[in-house]
Design an enzyme around this catalytic site. Structure first.
Site, short mmCIF file in Angstrom:
data_model
loop_
_atom_site.label_atom_id
_atom_site.label_comp_id
_atom_site.label_asym_id
_atom_site.label_seq_id
_atom_site.Cartn_x
_atom_site.Cartn_y
_atom_site.Cartn_z
N CYS A 1 27.76 40.16 20.20
CA CYS A 1 28.07 40.83 21.46
C CYS A 1 27.40 42.20 21.38
O CYS A 1 27.74 43.00 20.49
CB CYS A 1 29.58 40.99 21.59
SG CYS A 1 30.08 41.93 23.04
N CYS B 1 22.27 41.52 26.32
CA CYS B 1 23.63 41.01 26.45
C CYS B 1 23.51 39.53 26.11
O CYS B 1 22.61 38.85 26.62
CB CYS B 1 24.14 41.20 27.88
SG CYS B 1 25.71 40.36 28.20
N1 DGL Z 1 28.21 39.26 25.72
C1 DGL Z 1 28.51 40.66 25.79
C2 DGL Z 1 27.30 41.48 25.30
O1 DGL Z 1 26.43 40.97 24.64
C3 DGL Z 1 28.91 41.25 27.09
C4 DGL Z 1 29.86 40.68 28.04
C5 DGL Z 1 31.01 41.62 28.36
O2 DGL Z 1 30.87 42.50 29.24
O3 DGL Z 1 32.02 41.44 27.72
O4 DGL Z 1 27.24 42.65 25.56
#
Ligand code: DGL
Length: 291
Positions: A101, A212
């Site tokens: 993440c 993301c």
């Molecule tokens: N998958 C998360 C990232 O890579 C973001 C999603 C969220 O806002 O929780 O930042």
């Protein structure tokens, strides 16, 4: 040269490549799982790459879906959630943690690494490294959540690798929630992608980091709207390579002849996770344990 005229140590049955070391040293394979976490299903793009590149390893995936999205939260709040997730995986006995993440990594990676003995890796640096290698005009776009953009993590990582790179960061608040809802080919998602790539097209970037882990799921839209001359950097692919290298060098790899297992935990509704997640993982999700 030795007496026999041979170059000493030129015996090709001996090699000092890291892969050969566990066998030579008689090391036991490390059977512990690799832990992976994200705020939701986005990290499954990272897990997918891990499962296809490291099929012999076991994985435990934690989706903090009960706290999704991380993007609009303050960095200190995201840091608190990242510590909780890491603590859960450590208690589950993992040998390496992958912060799949960007928002959690951008807010907390150095603090996590300083607090735990277990090796912890994030997706920001591998993505930045690939972008610096890829760009020809040294104009790099970053599409990410508000938290990641606010943290300046990509800007700092890119400049630590090439201080002359011009960085164009774009916060995309609508995109991760649309993708998390399974909405990867709708008109709404396309209009969000169109809005977010517009400043990058205007800036003439030749490389865009998908900052993301949810965003690789809208790759076809991004490719179409950015055009064929712009390279997309998917940090999920980059981190999978790095994980393999770390496991080998630190002698944490499992036995290559086995088939690994993978398990899921979610802090939100397990059925939602299974339904949306299986499409993104492109592999079966059998059971999701709610925590
Ligand atoms: N998958 C998360 C990232 O890579 C973001 C999603 C969220 O806002 O929780 O930042």
């Amino acid at each position: 040269m030795s007496d026999s005229g041979q170059i000493p140590y030129a015996d090709t049955s001996f090699t000092d490549t890291p892969e050969a070391l566990p066998g030579l040293l008689g090391e036991e394979p490390d059977r512990r799982a690799v832990g992976v976490f994200d705020s939701g299903v986005g990290g499954l793009t990272v897990l997918h790459e891990c499962l296809v590149n490291l099929p012999h390893e076991d994985f435990i995936y934690l989706g903090d879906t009960g706290s999704f999205p991380y993007g609009p939260r303050s960095l200190s709040e995201v840091r608190r959630l990242a510590f909780q997730a890491a603590q859960f995986l450590i208690e589950a006995g993992v040998k390496l943690i992958v912060v799949a993440c960007n928002s959690a990594g951008a807010a907390a990676l150095p603090q996590l690494q300083a607090s735990f003995e277990t090796p912890i890796v994030g997706v920001v640096m591998p993505g930045a490294r690939a972008a610096v290698q890829e760009t020809r005009n040294r104009r790099v776009g970053v599409l990410a959540t508000e938290a990641t953009i606010r943290s300046n993590a990509y800007q700092n990582a890119l400049h630590s690798l090439d201080a002359g790179v011009e960085v164009f960061p774009v916060a995309c608040p609508r995109l991760a929630p649309l993708i998390q809802a399974g909405d990867v080919s709708s008109v709404d998602t396309e209009s969000a992608v169109r809005e977010y790539v517009a400043p990058l097209k205007a800036a003439g970037v030749d490389t865009v980091i998908l900052g993301c882990t949810h965003f690789p799921l809208v790759t076809p839209m991004l490719r179409r709207l950015l055009g064929p001359t712009v390279s997309l950097v998917n940090s999920a692919e980059e981190i999978a390579r790095e994980i393999e290298e770390i496991l080998t060098r630190k002698h944490l790899a499992n036995d290559k002849d086995r088939e690994g297992d993978y398990r899921f935990f979610a802090t939100g509704d397990p059925d939602d996770f299974r339904e949306v997640g299986a499409r993104f993982l492109q592999l079966p999700i059998r059971e999701v344990n709610q925590i």
